[in-house]
Design an enzyme around this catalytic site. Structure first.
Site, mmCIF file in Angstrom:
data_model
loop_
_atom_site.group_PDB
_atom_site.id
_atom_site.type_symbol
_atom_site.label_atom_id
_atom_site.label_comp_id
_atom_site.label_asym_id
_atom_site.label_seq_id
_atom_site.Cartn_x
_atom_site.Cartn_y
_atom_site.Cartn_z
ATOM 1 N N ARG A 164 35.818 41.166 57.131
ATOM 2 C CA ARG A 164 36.113 40.429 58.370
ATOM 3 C C ARG A 164 36.659 41.383 59.419
ATOM 4 O O ARG A 164 36.490 41.177 60.615
ATOM 5 C CB ARG A 164 37.104 39.294 58.090
ATOM 6 N N GLY A 224 38.329 37.079 48.524
ATOM 7 C CA GLY A 224 39.200 35.986 48.098
ATOM 8 C C GLY A 224 40.526 35.996 48.833
ATOM 9 O O GLY A 224 40.943 37.017 49.388
ATOM 10 N N TYR A 284 44.299 28.582 43.666
ATOM 11 C CA TYR A 284 43.672 29.850 43.291
ATOM 12 C C TYR A 284 43.063 29.764 41.885
ATOM 13 O O TYR A 284 41.919 30.168 41.667
ATOM 14 C CB TYR A 284 44.723 30.964 43.360
ATOM 15 N N LYS A 308 39.089 30.150 40.906
ATOM 16 C CA LYS A 308 38.631 31.223 40.026
ATOM 17 C C LYS A 308 38.002 30.677 38.745
ATOM 18 O O LYS A 308 37.086 31.288 38.183
ATOM 19 C CB LYS A 308 39.791 32.170 39.711
ATOM 20 N N ILE A 317 46.604 44.140 38.362
ATOM 21 C CA ILE A 317 46.005 45.403 38.780
ATOM 22 C C ILE A 317 47.016 46.191 39.606
ATOM 23 O O ILE A 317 47.798 45.601 40.358
ATOM 24 C CB ILE A 317 44.741 45.152 39.640
#
Length: 240
Positions: free
Chosen positions: A40, A83, A146, A150, A179
């Site tokens: 974006r 996301g 969320y 998912k 992560i």
């Protein structure tokens, strides 16, 4: 490494300008693929073509694909990674908090895959890889929006497998756990320690470890794998 047959394939990674998406794009570039990323704002890593797109807008996605097709060729591998989160306890979550996350994370993936499938069906080859999350299976307090988005990607991939599998198209899900990103680095030490206690591997994943699982699913070696959920979570989500 990919075989020479796959090295020239064209990949599109949504949300490829930062975080895990950027690492995915970098790994595809390193393995010799021709890579485009949607963003974006901002740009993808060196060696990629950046196209502007908003996954909540079908016309924007169509325009982005048309640009990639004109400059690189038909998209053969699509990684739906874009996301957002709007974390909030259920009782405080607004309808918009819920629907905005679903519209980006799940409906966005649908729009991207629908547009990609046209070229894939014509070529009788395609790799659809959807980036989910361990919380899509494990659940997470404060993330009903969320988690639902998912989890929905799994049903999407499995239905795609039944619909498109005879056309040489696979559809799989990668479910990362925690992560190493700017977001986890910003957590208080006690919070990081609390998360680590839940992970059998006792560490967070490197973004490159998620990326390598995705590039493998895109390769010819994974041509008979479809409808699968591949966890990259250090054992956090076992049994789910």
């Amino acid at each position: 490494m990919t075989s020479t047959a796959t090295e020239s394939r064209i990949v599109l990674v949504t949300g490829g300008n930062r975080g895990i998406g950027r690492a995915i794009a970098e790994e595809f570039v390193a393995q010799g693929y021709r890579v485009a990323v949607t963003a974006r704002s901002g740009t993808g890593p060196e060696g990629t073509l950046t196209v502007t797109a908003d996954v909540t807008d079908a016309a924007s996605i169509d325009s982005a694909f048309s640009e990639v097709e004109a400059k690189l060729g038909p998209v053969e591998i699509v990684v739906a990674n874009a996301g957002i989160t709007r974390d909030m306890l259920l009782m405080r979550m607004s309808d918009d908090d819920f629907t905005d996350v679903l519209d980006t994370n799940l409906s966005g993936a649908f729009r991207v895959v629908k547009r990609a499938s046209k070229g894939m069906m014509k070529a009788r080859f395609g790799r659809v890889i959807l980036v989910s999350s361990v919380v899509g299976l494990l659940g997470s307090a404060g993330q009903v929006n969320y988690s639902a988005s998912k989890s929905g990607l799994i049903g999407l991939a499995r239905s795609l497998t039944r619909e498109l599998g005879s056309r040489g198209i696979t559809a799989n899900v990668v479910a990362p756990g925690f992560i190493e990103t700017d977001m986890t680095a910003a957590l208080a030490t006690e919070q990081q320690d609390a998360y680590l206690k839940q992970i059998p591997a006792n560490r967070f994943a490197k973004p490159s470890e998620v990326a390598k699982a995705i590039t493998w699913l895109a390769s010819d070696d994974a041509g008979y794998i479809s409808g699968a959920v591949i966890p990259v979570d250090g054992g956090l989500g076992m049994g789910h």
